[in-house]
Write an enzyme that holds these catalytic residues in place. Structure first.
Site, short mmCIF file in Angstrom:
data_model
loop_
_atom_site.label_atom_id
_atom_site.label_comp_id
_atom_site.label_asym_id
_atom_site.label_seq_id
_atom_site.Cartn_x
_atom_site.Cartn_y
_atom_site.Cartn_z
NE ARG A 65 -3.98 -2.22 1.78
CZ ARG A 65 -3.88 -3.18 2.69
NH1 ARG A 65 -3.08 -3.02 3.72
NH2 ARG A 65 -4.59 -4.27 2.58
CE LYS B 231 -2.38 12.31 -15.66
NZ LYS B 231 -2.79 12.46 -17.07
CD GLU C 299 4.67 15.29 -23.60
OE1 GLU C 299 3.88 16.21 -23.30
OE2 GLU C 299 4.29 14.14 -23.87
CE LYS D 249 2.64 16.87 -16.18
NZ LYS D 249 2.89 15.60 -16.83
CD GLU E 101 -6.11 13.88 -16.90
OE1 GLU E 101 -5.03 13.53 -16.41
OE2 GLU E 101 -6.50 13.51 -18.00
NE ARG F 166 -2.32 15.89 -14.36
CZ ARG F 166 -1.60 15.29 -13.44
NH1 ARG F 166 -1.94 15.40 -12.17
NH2 ARG F 166 -0.54 14.59 -13.75
CG ASN G 194 -4.89 14.54 -21.34
OD1 ASN G 194 -3.86 14.08 -20.84
ND2 ASN G 194 -6.04 14.56 -20.69
CG HIS H 29 -0.50 13.27 -24.80
ND1 HIS H 29 -0.02 14.54 -25.04
CD2 HIS H 29 0.54 12.59 -24.21
CE1 HIS H 29 1.23 14.63 -24.62
NE2 HIS H 29 1.60 13.47 -24.11
CG HIS I 101 -1.42 8.19 -25.13
ND1 HIS I 101 -2.08 8.59 -24.00
CD2 HIS I 101 -0.10 8.33 -24.85
CE1 HIS I 101 -1.21 8.96 -23.08
NE2 HIS I 101 0.00 8.81 -23.57
CG HIS J 161 5.54 9.78 -25.22
ND1 HIS J 161 4.28 9.22 -25.26
CD2 HIS J 161 5.39 10.98 -24.60
CE1 HIS J 161 3.41 10.04 -24.68
NE2 HIS J 161 4.06 11.11 -24.27
#
Lengths: 371, 371
Positions: free
Chosen positions: B134, B156, B198, B234, B244, B248, B252, B255, B259, B274
């Site tokens: 945890r 993230k 980015e 950012k 998000e 936020r 994206n 993306h 993605h 990427h």
């Protein structure tokens, strides 16, 4: 696990009181009839446009889901994901299959997971939801006594890794937990006893009166009042220490040993409930409490008689004690090489962070399992 | 990925300024020399008694770890876990092996994970740490431009599920992130360009001046000042909307398409960074922005020229556009069946939550990849 369903429907129509809200900062918990809880309101407002995914096991799919489905119009188009029952299935492989199903159902971040089952379903379903797309909302509907008084309160989610219980998981709270005692009438007595062990634990660590009530309780199924007391104790402790930096470790009483016993028996494929393991774990830790934390001989004997009378014996040969201690070494609550325990100073009073070494634990294991 | 190490040591001894702290509510980020950051203080105080586990990949183990090891006495007894490099290894099977290693090392909840690598290592290492028992604490030391300006800021963590990028993961912030630009001199130009995509994105969504500086920048490696600006943009957005739910989603931009391109090429085993995928994704989304969000033709052309000049062409046949759209359908940011986009109103200004359907996306894909 679950027996019949017939009397359950009867109970559901007899009582029409609103579910009672448990006082809790980190969790929204309601105790009472599911049909009289906030469940329906959530489904029809906040989650009106969300896909609903119900996670069930073989037992709750048969015994609980038909009732839930027919009671809530909003679940008419829910997707049902059926998982194999049993602690041995609380593993990553099963999670993987569910995530693949989520992908096939095109589940999005605003969709809702509903966990309908015992501790395995609520622990694993919470984990599955919490790491999919960085977290779907989920609602827990615990159907066993164990999951009502323990697994569903406190925001712990998790799965096992080999023989190591709940080794993977995170803190993540459900949007709502509804504990509906009607479900309990469908349970096998063994399952009731399993949950009762956690209630006894709550009494031992924090409430002598709850312990005494349980000691003198002649009913097979504990009353709603006792269940509420047990949930409230856990909820209060969790509110004061959500991330388990201090007081929350009290809830681990019986579990350092209990988890090791459970992992050990799981590997041997011996069928045993979580509560049975915790009960015997508590007894070992009561011996330790007597030796090291001031528990009186008189109270030790009361607890010992209660546990030996209530729970069937577990057989562990002395040659395997080393393996048990190895498993304890991987329990989550340790610091460094010594093993961390919560011990009782008296019935209803406990202290965390006793760092013990192997020799003293071995002695307590011998007292419990070889006399 | 990483080239040489020699000049790097030189740089490390030349500058002796303290690392600069980025203003951030949810993340402690420092930009500057690792040896002049708070890293050492943390190791020798808060984590003095913790086991330290360093997660590296094949590149950073060779190129970065020797320097880090010799610079910090507190890491002398650290355990090193070496992972295979590359996006295709950001998967559960690899995590599983690490968790088994953690179990073998008897890692406890108060131990520390240090992620030394690019985005794959920081994303996956953060995930691995955050769900073990945890949640273990972790520190990120990003070694690529991409991970400095993007992956390591914002809490993230995640891994891929089949062709679906970051499908599993959670929000979890490192205790500290140190972005040391000295590491950049060891990178392949392709990797620098990947991170630059980015940075361009940060300019496009929120800062016309950053975009213009990048447009006119003749240096292969962006200056610390530009890196700082990109990180700060950012970090500011994340601070305003950590989970998000709204703003936020601006991050994206590029993306949703990017993605999908990356997942598509990953399945085809085409080697691509990427950032390249994001760059081409941004171009597709700029066409959409021009059609639907008020981006002017003049600005569209400036962006188009910049991207087509800077990034090598990606080949996607028209017959596969359907597959791309299918992959977008599984992006994390959708609500219901339409596909969610962030679009540009102008360079430096963006709006979230455009819900688009397939036809208009298809048109933009054609404009990008078949002209």
């Amino acid at each position: 696990m679950l027996k019949t369903f017939s009397c359950f429907v009867l109970i559901q129509t007899k009582h029409q009181f609103m579910a009672k809200q448990i006082v809790s900062k980190n969790n929204k918990i309601e105790l009472g009839m599911l049909t009289n809880s906030s469940f329906n309101l959530l489904l029809t407002t906040k989650y009106k446009n969300s896909k609903k995914i119900i996670i069930v096991d073989e037992n709750t799919e048969q015994e609980c889901w038909p009732f839930v489905l027919t009671s809530f119009e909003a679940l008419k188009e829910a997707e049902v994901i059926l998982l194999p029952a049993g602690e041995e299935n609380k593993v990553m492989e099963v999670c993987f299959q569910v995530w693949e199903a989520f992908t096939n159902y095109n589940i999005q971040r605003n969709d809702l997971v509903i966990n309908l089952g015992g501790g395995v379903i609520t622990d694993m379903g919470g984990f599955i939801a919490s790491v999919y797309k960085r977290g779907l909302d989920f609602i827990n509907i615990p159907t066993s006594l164990l999951s009502m008084v323990d697994a569903s309160v406190g925001g712990k989610t998790g799965i096992n890794l080999g023989a190591h219980k709940n080794q993977l998981g995170l803190f993540s709270s459900p949007e709502l937990t509804v504990c509906d005692p009607s479900f309990l009438s469908t349970l096998d007595p063994k399952e009731i006893l399993s949950g009762k062990a956690e209630m006894i634990k709550h009494g031992l660590i924090a409430s002598k009166s709850l312990f005494n009530e349980l000691l003198n309780d002649k009913n097979e199924i504990p009353s709603s009042k006792l269940i509420e007391e047990a949930i409230q104790i856990k909820s209060d402790i969790v509110d004061r220490d959500f991330k388990e930096n201090g007081e929350r470790k009290k809830l681990n009483f019986g579990h350092t040993i209990g988890h090791a016993i459970e992992g050990y028996l799981l590997e041997k494929q011996v069928e045993v409930t979580h509560g049975e393991c915790v009960a015997w774990g508590m007894l070992v830790e009561c011996y330790l409490s007597y030796e090291l934390a001031g528990l009186s001989l008189e109270e030790l004997e009361i607890i010992e008689n209660f546990i030996r009378k209530t729970y069937s014996e577990i057989s562990i040969v002395e040659a395997d004690f080393g393996q048990l201690i190895y498993l304890m070494g991987h329990d989550k609550k340790n610091q460094g090489e010594k093993i961390n325990f919560t011990l009782l100073n008296a019935i209803g009073k406990s202290t965390v962070d006793y760092q013990l070494d192997e020799a003293v634990i071995l002695e307590a294991l011998i007292k419990t399992f070889t006399t």
